[in-house]
Design a protein around this motif. Structure first.
Motif, PDB file in Angstrom:
ATOM      1  N   UNK A 189       0.828  -1.208   0.000  1.00 21.65           N
ATOM      2  CA  UNK A 189       0.000   0.000   0.000  1.00 21.65           C
ATOM      3  C   UNK A 189       0.863   1.259   0.000  1.00 21.65           C
ATOM      4  N   UNK A 190       2.054   1.198   0.606  1.00 23.46           N
ATOM      5  CA  UNK A 190       2.943   2.360   0.595  1.00 23.46           C
ATOM      6  C   UNK A 190       3.490   2.604  -0.808  1.00 23.46           C
ATOM      7  N   UNK A 191       3.801   1.511  -1.513  1.00 21.16           N
ATOM      8  CA  UNK A 191       4.291   1.638  -2.883  1.00 21.16           C
ATOM      9  C   UNK A 191       3.213   2.235  -3.770  1.00 21.16           C
ATOM     10  N   UNK A 192       2.000   1.725  -3.667  1.00 23.22           N
ATOM     11  CA  UNK A 192       0.890   2.237  -4.486  1.00 23.22           C
ATOM     12  C   UNK A 192       0.609   3.698  -4.163  1.00 23.22           C
ATOM     13  N   UNK A 193       0.637   4.056  -2.890  1.00 26.93           N
ATOM     14  CA  UNK A 193       0.392   5.436  -2.488  1.00 26.93           C
ATOM     15  C   UNK A 193       1.449   6.385  -3.049  1.00 26.93           C
ATOM     16  N   UNK A 194       2.697   6.015  -2.933  1.00 23.83           N
ATOM     17  CA  UNK A 194       3.780   6.877  -3.440  1.00 23.83           C
ATOM     18  C   UNK A 194       3.749   7.003  -4.953  1.00 23.83           C
ATOM     19  N   UNK A 195       3.505   5.905  -5.644  1.00 24.34           N
ATOM     20  CA  UNK A 195       3.426   5.967  -7.101  1.00 24.34           C
ATOM     21  C   UNK A 195       2.227   6.806  -7.543  1.00 24.34           C
ATOM     22  N   UNK A 196       1.107   6.649  -6.861  1.00 22.45           N
ATOM     23  CA  UNK A 196      -0.078   7.446  -7.197  1.00 22.45           C
ATOM     24  C   UNK A 196       0.155   8.929  -6.977  1.00 22.45           C
ATOM     25  N   UNK A 197       0.801   9.278  -5.872  1.00 21.75           N
ATOM     26  CA  UNK A 197       1.086  10.693  -5.607  1.00 21.75           C
ATOM     27  C   UNK A 197       2.043  11.278  -6.636  1.00 21.75           C
ATOM     28  N   UNK A 198       3.028  10.495  -7.051  1.00 25.78           N
ATOM     29  CA  UNK A 198       3.964  11.012  -8.060  1.00 25.78           C
ATOM     30  C   UNK A 198       3.263  11.219  -9.392  1.00 25.78           C
ATOM     31  N   UNK A 199       2.339  10.348  -9.747  1.00 28.58           N
ATOM     32  CA  UNK A 199       1.597  10.529 -10.992  1.00 28.58           C
ATOM     33  C   UNK A 199       0.651  11.719 -10.914  1.00 28.58           C
ATOM     34  N   UNK A 200       0.091  11.985  -9.735  1.00 29.54           N
ATOM     35  CA  UNK A 200      -0.777  13.153  -9.558  1.00 29.54           C
ATOM     36  C   UNK A 200       0.013  14.448  -9.749  1.00 29.54           C
ATOM     37  N   UNK A 201       1.241  14.481  -9.248  1.00 33.70           N
ATOM     38  CA  UNK A 201       2.081  15.673  -9.406  1.00 33.70           C
ATOM     39  C   UNK A 201       2.377  15.926 -10.868  1.00 33.70           C
ATOM     40  N   UNK A 202       2.729  14.876 -11.598  1.00 32.47           N
ATOM     41  CA  UNK A 202       3.017  15.032 -13.032  1.00 32.47           C
ATOM     42  C   UNK A 202       1.759  15.440 -13.778  1.00 32.47           C
ATOM     43  N   UNK A 203       0.620  14.849 -13.437  1.00 32.38           N
ATOM     44  CA  UNK A 203      -0.638  15.207 -14.097  1.00 32.38           C
ATOM     45  C   UNK A 203      -1.006  16.660 -13.807  1.00 32.38           C
ATOM     46  N   UNK A 204      -0.675  17.144 -12.618  1.00 33.94           N
ATOM     47  CA  UNK A 204      -0.942  18.545 -12.278  1.00 33.94           C
ATOM     48  C   UNK A 204      -0.162  19.500 -13.161  1.00 33.94           C
ATOM     49  N   UNK A 205       1.040  19.134 -13.536  1.00 34.32           N
ATOM     50  CA  UNK A 205       1.823  19.980 -14.428  1.00 34.32           C
ATOM     51  C   UNK A 205       1.226  20.005 -15.819  1.00 34.32           C
TER      52      UNK A 205
END
Length: 84
Positions: free
Chosen positions: A28-44
């Motif tokens: 769950x920590x891996x999924x959470x971190x990967x999801x947050x990193x993709x959200x940051x890129x999508x925000x850009x």
């Protein structure tokens, strides 16, 4: 004309580094971190990066929120005055 960056190499590098750093971590920590990193890129990608466009976007957003608040307030006042 604005030049857009290809974000795929940056995403691949960041996800690979993040995956290497999280070896042995709970799933769950891996999924959470990967999801947050993709959200940051999508925000850009979603938000404008040029300063004059960014300022316009924030002004439009603020006006939209203000209009929505006024509409809700007028509906609430109409609802209260109807005696419901």
């Amino acid at each position: 004309m604005a030049v857009t960056q290809n974000l795929v190499p940056a995403v691949v590098v960041s996800v690979t580094g993040l995956g290497a750093a999280l070896v042995g971590a709970p799933w769950w920590a891996v999924v959470l971190c990967l999801g947050l990193s993709l959200v940051v890129v999508a925000g850009q990608v979603v938000f404008p990066q040029e300063s004059e466009h960014r300022l316009g976007w924030w002004k439009d957003r603020r006006e939209s929120r203000h209009r929505r608040h006024q509409l809700r307030q007028s509906r609430r006042d109409t609802h209260d005055s109807a005696g419901v």
